[in-house]
Design an enzyme around this catalytic site. Structure first.
Site, PDB file in Angstrom:
ATOM      1  N   LYS A 210       0.818  -1.206   0.000  1.00 58.48           N
ATOM      2  CA  LYS A 210       0.000   0.000   0.000  1.00 58.48           C
ATOM      3  C   LYS A 210       0.860   1.268   0.000  1.00 58.48           C
ATOM      4  O   LYS A 210       1.905   1.334   0.643  1.00 58.48           O
ATOM      5  CB  LYS A 210      -0.921   0.015   1.222  1.00 58.48           C
ATOM      6  CG  LYS A 210      -1.909  -1.141   1.253  1.00 58.48           C
ATOM      7  CD  LYS A 210      -2.922  -1.052   0.126  1.00 58.48           C
ATOM      8  CE  LYS A 210      -3.877  -2.231   0.141  1.00 58.48           C
ATOM      9  NZ  LYS A 210      -4.814  -2.187   1.256  1.00 58.48           N
TER      10      LYS A 210
ATOM     11  N   SER B 139     -13.890 -15.395  -2.825  1.00 61.05           N
ATOM     12  CA  SER B 139     -14.457 -15.152  -4.154  1.00 61.05           C
ATOM     13  C   SER B 139     -13.872 -16.108  -5.178  1.00 61.05           C
ATOM     14  O   SER B 139     -12.722 -16.545  -5.067  1.00 61.05           O
ATOM     15  CB  SER B 139     -14.204 -13.709  -4.582  1.00 61.05           C
ATOM     16  OG  SER B 139     -12.815 -13.445  -4.643  1.00 61.05           O
TER      17      SER B 139
ATOM     18  N   HIS C 187      -2.560 -12.458  -7.676  1.00 70.54           N
ATOM     19  CA  HIS C 187      -2.422 -11.213  -8.423  1.00 70.54           C
ATOM     20  C   HIS C 187      -1.539 -11.375  -9.653  1.00 70.54           C
ATOM     21  O   HIS C 187      -1.273 -10.419 -10.370  1.00 70.54           O
ATOM     22  CB  HIS C 187      -1.878 -10.105  -7.521  1.00 70.54           C
ATOM     23  CG  HIS C 187      -2.843  -9.714  -6.442  1.00 70.54           C
ATOM     24  ND1 HIS C 187      -2.859 -10.312  -5.210  1.00 70.54           N
ATOM     25  CD2 HIS C 187      -3.852  -8.806  -6.428  1.00 70.54           C
ATOM     26  CE1 HIS C 187      -3.824  -9.778  -4.473  1.00 70.54           C
ATOM     27  NE2 HIS C 187      -4.444  -8.874  -5.187  1.00 70.54           N
TER      28      HIS C 187
END
Length: 794
Positions: free
Chosen positions: A134, A460, A721
């Site tokens: 981040k 998910s 990712h």
């Protein structure tokens, strides 16, 4: 009439009004768009952005704020710091190499460099992507630079020069923007353990000559200003870091005497770095007055006479309309002391952190819309503040602004007494599980009957084009609710069957009904509002549309029970309910600024607490409350951490603590340094935590080892990712590292994040490998008895 103040911006959203950058980039990755076509999309977006800022009346417009992936990655390529495993030949860093560093794969059919000395495979084969983390306390992710003791730098990209010249051809002399050298080194990582006591700042002397080349070449092209971002000045800095800032800018300023260097700090106050910052030998200093207005008195009093001060007065991090009555006194104070010739006005930081424009928001009612300002509107706020100070503004603008401020303060849609009363009634027992973890663990094992190294996913499953198309048709009224739910039932059923066939132990329903892990919940909560096109970049081509928390939060009805109960009805295996946690719901939204963030988080926690209880009531035996944003919410200064962590941990506990001992509470975190908040993570008291460890090669696990983390943990072994499909051996190697340092009975095997953004062609073989990894581990460790789960009858 007073003199007009100089205005500028620090950066602008690069994604396009209709997410053109995302669509073009992903089309290129899939071979549907050529490199030349992708470059033309970038050129069109840059032109649109420059002209929009010019039309808004800004005096100085940035360039090099555009990126096809990430500005830190662009700087890595500019200075030739490409990790060896990507086989870079040492010439100009092309776009495919940038993407390879970020994603771990190259574009099919691209021309590649020869194999590198490290022995990694290239020419289309996969190499491990660089880490992502981040950007300060935002939800933007940057690609982490990698350094070694022998790292050298060389000018290896023409991007910054090409884009300056591109704007100049339009008649716009821009202000090129760069991440500053000390921030770049500070935010990177030492990638070679053999480097010993090597420090990143040791590389400053090697890095500065490349910056000098960049500045001198920009000056030769006609640049007058260059912006260097040093947001680390909002952090706790060491004596060495402060000395590095001073020496770096002493060198850079003398190397390009014709340039006006602007050093920008943002996201926080300067604190004990204020003196160092004020004395940097540059033309202009930029400060974030939206985060630290209290520092203005000291800054204007102590600013050296030769310097100018750029005031970040329009919030570049949030979407609320500026209150001119609160901002104008700050500007007027600075002008009165410094004079108008030494004051510049700007947003607080780059506007890449807010959506592009309100023009496309056709469904927001007029009152609510009057409270908002996106990037385009924030440009107008900067120039209006300038004109108000100069006395040249339209006389209607100030009253209109104040009318909107009053409306927001008094609107009954914001304040809900019942929500505030419930929060006031919370007592200490609301934050505590019934029993301590060892007692809960025994009851959960007896109920769940899971094997050693149990497998699960983070929640998910792929949101295929078919899923997205069905949702879009339903929202447009082209698909009935009944037909849409039938479609979702088929997708959920297929997902559950796949998990059963693959051999996963703790199943999930796949989340096909959800558009986003925050938006989905926010749509069902009072106090939340939504935009049609309020997209911001999270990383690469991953964009999010954050909800807006404008008022007191309450749950209207159960939000997830229908789909979790349906999925559980399909199988005898245990099903895990999936919720986004209160801090993530807070941090990944645009949050109201008229009450404390703690109060907003606890309101969300109470709403989610009701959902947790309802899931348990329908027989869901495990409930995951995701908190990937817990660390992201940390204040930038350590002295402020304890207060934040106390109320953030309590928000999670308020959400989770209302269940029985044999209901297993999971949480998930990813892409964060855990070592400095590990005690707070333990205080969450989740029964199971899943974390990212694949990109970091299990480095992040060390914090849990050193702390002797007492609860169960799933160190992610599948980097979702990246489109790479990890082998059984890769995953097994990672889990063996974990098994050497943590109790076997406490280890789970899982991906490092949700699978929403991946395709089934990648997910299926990867999860097959993951399950095979767990089976191999069970065989390998079958003879061990220490730490093994007790039989259910024990």
């Amino acid at each position: 009439m007073k003199p007009s103040l100089f205005t500028h911006t620090l950066g602008y959203p690069r994604i396009g009004e209709k997410r053109e950058l995302k669509k073009a980039t992903e089309a290129y990755w899939h071979g549907r768009l050529s490199l030349a076509e992708l470059e033309r999309v970038g050129q069109t977006l840059r032109r649109q952005n420059w002209l929009a800022q010019q039309r808004a009346g800004l005096d100085l417009i940035p360039s090099n704020d555009f990126s096809f992936y990430d500005q830190m990655l662009d700087l890595t390529c500019l200075v030739g710091n490409v990790p060896r495993r990507f086989g870079w030949a040492g010439d100009q860093v092309d776009l495919d190499t940038r993407f390879a560093i970020a994603r771990g794969v190259r574009q099919a059919g691209a021309v590649h460099s020869p194999a590198c000395p490290c022995g990694a495979e290239h020419g289309g084969a996969a190499a491990s992507a660089s880490e992502m983390t981040k950007w300060f306390d935002t939800n933007y992710h940057y690609i982490v630079p990698e350094f070694q003791a022998d790292t050298c730098f060389r000018l290896s990209s023409t991007k910054i020069f090409d884009e300056f010249s591109e704007a100049l051809a339009l008649g716009i002399k821009t202000k090129p923007v760069l991440i500053g050298p000390v921030t770049y080194l500070t935010l990177g990582k030492v990638s070679d353990p053999a480097s010993g006591h090597f420090q990143r700042l040791d590389l400053l002397e090697r890095l500065l000559p490349v910056y000098i080349q960049v500045l001198q070449k920009l000056a030769a092209l006609g640049a007058e200003w260059v912006q260097l971002d040093e947001p680390i000045c909002s952090l706790d800095l060491s004596v060495e870091q402060r000395a590095a800032l001073t020496s770096a800018y002493a060198t850079l300023t003398t190397s390009a005497p014709g340039l006006k260097l602007l050093v920008a700090n943002y996201f926080g106050g300067l604190g004990d770095n204020l003196t160092t910052f004020l004395n940097l030998p540059v033309h202009t200093l930029h400060i974030d007055l939206t985060r630290a207005p209290e520092e203005l008195d000291t800054l204007v009093r102590e600013l050296p006479r030769a310097k100018s001060l750029s005031l970040g007065v329009v919030d570049g991090r949030n979407i609320w309309r500026n209150n001119f009555a609160a901002t104008l006194p700050l500007i007027e104070k600075a002008v009165a002391i410094l004079g108008p010739e030494r004051v510049l006005l700007a947003p607080s930081c780059s506007l890449q952190h807010v959506p592009l424009t309100l023009r496309q928001e056709t469904k927001i009612d007029a009152e609510f819309k009057s409270w908002l300002a996106f990037a385009e509107e924030k440009l107008a706020e900067v120039t209006t503040l300038r004109d108000l100070v100069a006395g040249t503004a339209n006389p209607d603008l100030f009253p209109t602004n104040q009318s909107a401020a009053k409306s927001r303060k008094t609107s009954p849609r914001i304040h809900r007494p019942a929500v505030r009363d419930r929060l006031a009634r919370a007592v200490s027992s609301d934050f505590q599980r019934i029993s301590v973890f060892p007692a809960r663990q025994a009851k959960q094992r007896a109920r769940l009957h899971l094997p050693l190294f149990p497998t699960t996913t983070i929640g998910s499953f792929p949101q295929t084009p078919e899923v997205r198309a069905a949702r879009a048709k339903w929202k447009k009224g082209e698909l009935s609710t009944g037909d849409y739910e039938s479609f979702l039932e088929r997708e959920t059923t297929a997902c559950v069957r796949f998990q059963e066939e693959t051999g996963l132990d703790l199943l999930v329903h796949g989340e096909f009904e959800r558009n986003d892990m925050v938006e989905y919940f926010g749509e069902q909560l009072d106090g939340y509002a939504f935009t049609e096109n309020g997209w911001v970049q999270s990383y690469g081509s991953r964009y999010v549309k954050p909800p807006v928390i404008y008022g007191d939060v309450a749950r209207r009805h159960p939000m997830t029970v229908r789909w979790s109960r349906f999925a559980q009805s399909l199988t005898r295996q245990p099903m895990k309910g999936m919720l986004s946690g209160p801090i993530t719901m807070l941090q990944w939204s645009f949050v109201r600024d008229d009450q404390s963030r703690r109060d907003t988080a606890w309101q969300i926690a109470l709403a989610l607490r009701d959902e947790v209880r309802d899931l348990e009531a329908v027989g869901i035996v495990a409930i995951q409350i995701d908190e990937p944003a817990l660390r992201e919410g940390l204040p930038l200064r350590r002295r402020d951490w304890p207060h934040y962590l106390d109320w953030a941990v309590d928000a999670f506990r308020l959400t989770a603590a209302g269940v029985r001992d044999d209901t297993q509470i999971h949480t998930h975190m990813c892409y964060a340094e855990f070592n400095d908040i590990i005690e707070a993570i333990a205080r969450l008291d989740a029964d199971v935590i899943t974390i990212e460890t694949s990109r970091s090669n299990m480095e992040l696990l060390q914090a849990f080892v050193d702390f002797r983390y007492p609860n169960e943990i799933g160190p992610g072994v599948y980097d979702i990712h990246s489109p790479r499909i990890p082998s059984v051996g890769e995953m097994e190697n990672l889990m063996n590292k974990a098994a050497q340092v943590l109790p076997l009975a406490n280890l789970w095997v899982n991906p490092d994040c949700g699978l929403k953004t991946r395709g089934w062609a990648e997910v299926k073989p990867a999860l097959v490998n993951l399950v095979q990894c767990a089976r191999t581990l069970r065989q390998s460790y079958a003879t061990r008895t220490e730490g093994l789960p007790k039989p259910a009858s024990a």
